[in-house]
Scaffold this motif. Sequence first.
Motif, PDB file in Angstrom:
ATOM      1  N   PHE A 262      -2.464   5.560   7.858  1.00  0.00           N
ATOM      2  CA  PHE A 262      -2.951   6.642   7.004  1.00  0.00           C
ATOM      3  C   PHE A 262      -2.250   7.939   7.373  1.00  0.00           C
ATOM      4  O   PHE A 262      -1.935   8.180   8.543  1.00  0.00           O
ATOM      5  CB  PHE A 262      -4.465   6.816   7.182  1.00  0.00           C
ATOM      6  CG  PHE A 262      -5.245   5.576   6.853  1.00  0.00           C
ATOM      7  CD1 PHE A 262      -5.569   5.276   5.540  1.00  0.00           C
ATOM      8  CD2 PHE A 262      -5.626   4.681   7.842  1.00  0.00           C
ATOM      9  CE1 PHE A 262      -6.254   4.109   5.223  1.00  0.00           C
ATOM     10  CE2 PHE A 262      -6.323   3.520   7.538  1.00  0.00           C
ATOM     11  CZ  PHE A 262      -6.639   3.231   6.223  1.00  0.00           C
TER      12      PHE A 262
ATOM     13  N   TRP B 152     -12.503  -1.365   0.113  1.00  0.00           N
ATOM     14  CA  TRP B 152     -12.251  -0.081  -0.550  1.00  0.00           C
ATOM     15  C   TRP B 152     -13.552   0.689  -0.658  1.00  0.00           C
ATOM     16  O   TRP B 152     -13.616   1.881  -0.346  1.00  0.00           O
ATOM     17  CB  TRP B 152     -11.643  -0.340  -1.932  1.00  0.00           C
ATOM     18  CG  TRP B 152     -11.197   0.916  -2.618  1.00  0.00           C
ATOM     19  CD1 TRP B 152     -11.840   1.585  -3.625  1.00  0.00           C
ATOM     20  CD2 TRP B 152      -9.998   1.661  -2.351  1.00  0.00           C
ATOM     21  NE1 TRP B 152     -11.123   2.694  -3.989  1.00  0.00           N
ATOM     22  CE2 TRP B 152      -9.991   2.758  -3.236  1.00  0.00           C
ATOM     23  CE3 TRP B 152      -8.940   1.500  -1.457  1.00  0.00           C
ATOM     24  CZ2 TRP B 152      -8.955   3.710  -3.244  1.00  0.00           C
ATOM     25  CZ3 TRP B 152      -7.919   2.446  -1.475  1.00  0.00           C
ATOM     26  CH2 TRP B 152      -7.930   3.535  -2.352  1.00  0.00           C
ATOM     27  N   ARG B 153     -14.569  -0.024  -1.062  1.00  0.00           N
ATOM     28  CA  ARG B 153     -15.878   0.597  -1.232  1.00  0.00           C
ATOM     29  C   ARG B 153     -16.416   1.027   0.128  1.00  0.00           C
ATOM     30  O   ARG B 153     -16.423   0.237   1.075  1.00  0.00           O
ATOM     31  CB  ARG B 153     -16.814  -0.435  -1.863  1.00  0.00           C
ATOM     32  CG  ARG B 153     -18.098   0.162  -2.366  1.00  0.00           C
ATOM     33  CD  ARG B 153     -18.878  -0.891  -3.146  1.00  0.00           C
ATOM     34  NE  ARG B 153     -20.133  -0.336  -3.620  1.00  0.00           N
ATOM     35  CZ  ARG B 153     -20.848  -0.859  -4.580  1.00  0.00           C
ATOM     36  NH1 ARG B 153     -20.445  -1.971  -5.168  1.00  0.00           N
ATOM     37  NH2 ARG B 153     -21.979  -0.291  -4.962  1.00  0.00           N
TER      38      ARG B 153
ATOM     39  N   LYS C  40      -8.788   6.726   1.520  1.00  0.00           N
ATOM     40  CA  LYS C  40      -8.328   6.214   0.223  1.00  0.00           C
ATOM     41  C   LYS C  40      -7.059   6.969  -0.165  1.00  0.00           C
ATOM     42  O   LYS C  40      -5.999   6.390  -0.338  1.00  0.00           O
ATOM     43  CB  LYS C  40      -9.409   6.419  -0.845  1.00  0.00           C
ATOM     44  CG  LYS C  40     -10.625   5.530  -0.678  1.00  0.00           C
ATOM     45  CD  LYS C  40     -11.652   5.803  -1.776  1.00  0.00           C
ATOM     46  CE  LYS C  40     -12.831   4.840  -1.690  1.00  0.00           C
ATOM     47  NZ  LYS C  40     -13.918   5.191  -2.643  1.00  0.00           N
ATOM     48  N   ARG C  41      -7.179   8.280  -0.257  1.00  0.00           N
ATOM     49  CA  ARG C  41      -6.038   9.113  -0.654  1.00  0.00           C
ATOM     50  C   ARG C  41      -4.899   9.027   0.345  1.00  0.00           C
ATOM     51  O   ARG C  41      -3.732   9.135  -0.006  1.00  0.00           O
ATOM     52  CB  ARG C  41      -6.478  10.575  -0.787  1.00  0.00           C
ATOM     53  CG  ARG C  41      -7.244  10.880  -2.067  1.00  0.00           C
ATOM     54  CD  ARG C  41      -7.643  12.353  -2.107  1.00  0.00           C
ATOM     55  NE  ARG C  41      -8.743  12.653  -1.193  1.00  0.00           N
ATOM     56  CZ  ARG C  41      -8.637  13.308  -0.057  1.00  0.00           C
ATOM     57  NH1 ARG C  41      -7.466  13.756   0.342  1.00  0.00           N
ATOM     58  NH2 ARG C  41      -9.699  13.532   0.706  1.00  0.00           N
TER      59      ARG C  41
ATOM     60  N   GLY D 276     -13.998   4.240   9.065  1.00  0.00           N
ATOM     61  CA  GLY D 276     -13.080   3.218   8.549  1.00  0.00           C
ATOM     62  C   GLY D 276     -12.967   2.029   9.499  1.00  0.00           C
ATOM     63  O   GLY D 276     -12.929   0.874   9.061  1.00  0.00           O
TER      64      GLY D 276
ATOM     65  N   GLY E 138       0.793  -1.235   0.000  1.00  0.00           N
ATOM     66  CA  GLY E 138       0.000   0.000   0.000  1.00  0.00           C
ATOM     67  C   GLY E 138       0.819   1.277   0.000  1.00  0.00           C
ATOM     68  O   GLY E 138       0.279   2.365   0.151  1.00  0.00           O
TER      69      GLY E 138
ATOM     70  N   TYR F 242      -3.156  -0.975   9.094  1.00  0.00           N
ATOM     71  CA  TYR F 242      -3.166   0.117   8.117  1.00  0.00           C
ATOM     72  C   TYR F 242      -2.628   1.402   8.734  1.00  0.00           C
ATOM     73  O   TYR F 242      -2.998   1.747   9.860  1.00  0.00           O
ATOM     74  CB  TYR F 242      -4.592   0.384   7.643  1.00  0.00           C
ATOM     75  CG  TYR F 242      -5.135  -0.651   6.687  1.00  0.00           C
ATOM     76  CD1 TYR F 242      -5.575  -1.886   7.154  1.00  0.00           C
ATOM     77  CD2 TYR F 242      -5.199  -0.402   5.322  1.00  0.00           C
ATOM     78  CE1 TYR F 242      -6.062  -2.843   6.272  1.00  0.00           C
ATOM     79  CE2 TYR F 242      -5.695  -1.358   4.438  1.00  0.00           C
ATOM     80  CZ  TYR F 242      -6.125  -2.571   4.917  1.00  0.00           C
ATOM     81  OH  TYR F 242      -6.606  -3.513   4.049  1.00  0.00           O
TER      82      TYR F 242
ATOM     83  N   ASP G 164     -13.026   9.121   1.697  1.00  0.00           N
ATOM     84  CA  ASP G 164     -11.993   9.559   0.756  1.00  0.00           C
ATOM     85  C   ASP G 164     -10.631   9.752   1.425  1.00  0.00           C
ATOM     86  O   ASP G 164      -9.599   9.407   0.855  1.00  0.00           O
ATOM     87  CB  ASP G 164     -12.408  10.876   0.087  1.00  0.00           C
ATOM     88  CG  ASP G 164     -13.336  10.616  -1.086  1.00  0.00           C
ATOM     89  OD1 ASP G 164     -13.425   9.449  -1.528  1.00  0.00           O
ATOM     90  OD2 ASP G 164     -13.987  11.572  -1.549  1.00  0.00           O
TER      91      ASP G 164
ATOM     92  N   ARG H 295     -15.102   3.294   1.930  1.00  0.00           N
ATOM     93  CA  ARG H 295     -14.049   3.925   2.716  1.00  0.00           C
ATOM     94  C   ARG H 295     -14.115   5.444   2.521  1.00  0.00           C
ATOM     95  O   ARG H 295     -14.243   5.902   1.384  1.00  0.00           O
ATOM     96  CB  ARG H 295     -12.693   3.439   2.195  1.00  0.00           C
ATOM     97  CG  ARG H 295     -11.744   2.991   3.277  1.00  0.00           C
ATOM     98  CD  ARG H 295     -10.371   2.795   2.691  1.00  0.00           C
ATOM     99  NE  ARG H 295     -10.068   1.407   2.455  1.00  0.00           N
ATOM    100  CZ  ARG H 295      -8.855   0.950   2.146  1.00  0.00           C
ATOM    101  NH1 ARG H 295      -7.850   1.791   2.012  1.00  0.00           N
ATOM    102  NH2 ARG H 295      -8.635  -0.328   1.942  1.00  0.00           N
TER     103      ARG H 295
ATOM    104  N   LEU I  30      -3.827   6.583   2.258  1.00  0.00           N
ATOM    105  CA  LEU I  30      -3.177   5.308   2.592  1.00  0.00           C
ATOM    106  C   LEU I  30      -1.656   5.431   2.507  1.00  0.00           C
ATOM    107  O   LEU I  30      -1.111   5.871   1.503  1.00  0.00           O
ATOM    108  CB  LEU I  30      -3.644   4.199   1.639  1.00  0.00           C
ATOM    109  CG  LEU I  30      -2.999   2.833   1.894  1.00  0.00           C
ATOM    110  CD1 LEU I  30      -3.363   2.300   3.273  1.00  0.00           C
ATOM    111  CD2 LEU I  30      -3.384   1.822   0.828  1.00  0.00           C
TER     112      LEU I  30
ATOM    113  N   ASP J  88     -13.945  10.132  10.127  1.00  0.00           N
ATOM    114  CA  ASP J  88     -13.501   9.241   9.046  1.00  0.00           C
ATOM    115  C   ASP J  88     -12.794   8.009   9.608  1.00  0.00           C
ATOM    116  O   ASP J  88     -12.988   6.887   9.117  1.00  0.00           O
ATOM    117  CB  ASP J  88     -12.551   9.972   8.094  1.00  0.00           C
ATOM    118  CG  ASP J  88     -13.297  10.935   7.163  1.00  0.00           C
ATOM    119  OD1 ASP J  88     -14.543  10.985   7.245  1.00  0.00           O
ATOM    120  OD2 ASP J  88     -12.627  11.626   6.378  1.00  0.00           O
TER     121      ASP J  88
END
Lengths: 120, 120
Positions: free
Chosen positions: B67, B95-96, B103-104, B81, A47, B65, B100, B98, B106, B77
């Motif tokens: 971020f 992913w769906r 996503k951006r 998540g 990732g 994960y 934004d 999640r 990560l 957010d």
Amino acid sequence: MTILVCSSCRDETGSDAHPRAGERLAESARRAAVGQGITVRTVECLGNCKRRLSAALLRDGAWSYVFGDLNVSSGDDLVTGAQLFSTSTDGLIPWRGRPDSLKRGLVARIPPLALIKEDK
Amino acid sequence: MTILVCSSCRDETGSDAHPRAGERLAESARRAAVGQGITVRTVECLGNCKRRLSAALLRDGAWSYVFGDLNVSSGDDLVTGAQLFSTSTDGLIPWRGRPDSLKRGLVARIPPLALIKEDK
């Protein structure tokens, strides 16, 4: 002690050709790890796609580290870092003695869940 | 399910004043997590200093994960998540659905050591 290399990473050309740069890095790490008691594994994606070639250093009960900005010959540095990590008594990779690529390339470190649970 | 916020992160001004932006993000996450069965913890440094405000989502036996590029109001957010993560059956955050920012933002994901050991 495990070196986990992202095998799907591309090099700076962005080429999809196989072996991918990440696979070549994994091979470099495997060669350097021979006889060192260090396991080398690959994974499809760490990732960390914004910082190119990536690998993680993982040790049971210790922090997990992700590094980026590596190259296909960084296997020696990863093994040096893994050896240093294995000597650590506090679950962290010592800064001193760390190869430059593992200083500049630090992407993230995550504490072990057990350590967090003790917190507060 | 644990949200781990880097409390030492500075905002874009680089100010050392307390509470640090990271502490404010942790407070935002704590508020959003009330009654959600989600633990919020802080840590001194996640090593992701190049991408500002950072947090990790951690779940026993699942991928970890990290971020970055978050802001002091990203607590909602992070909780969204974490809830999504808690519904996952494959140890990954879908992913769906999640937010934004997750996503951006990560930075990295690390598989659980048990999964790696099964590999090969």
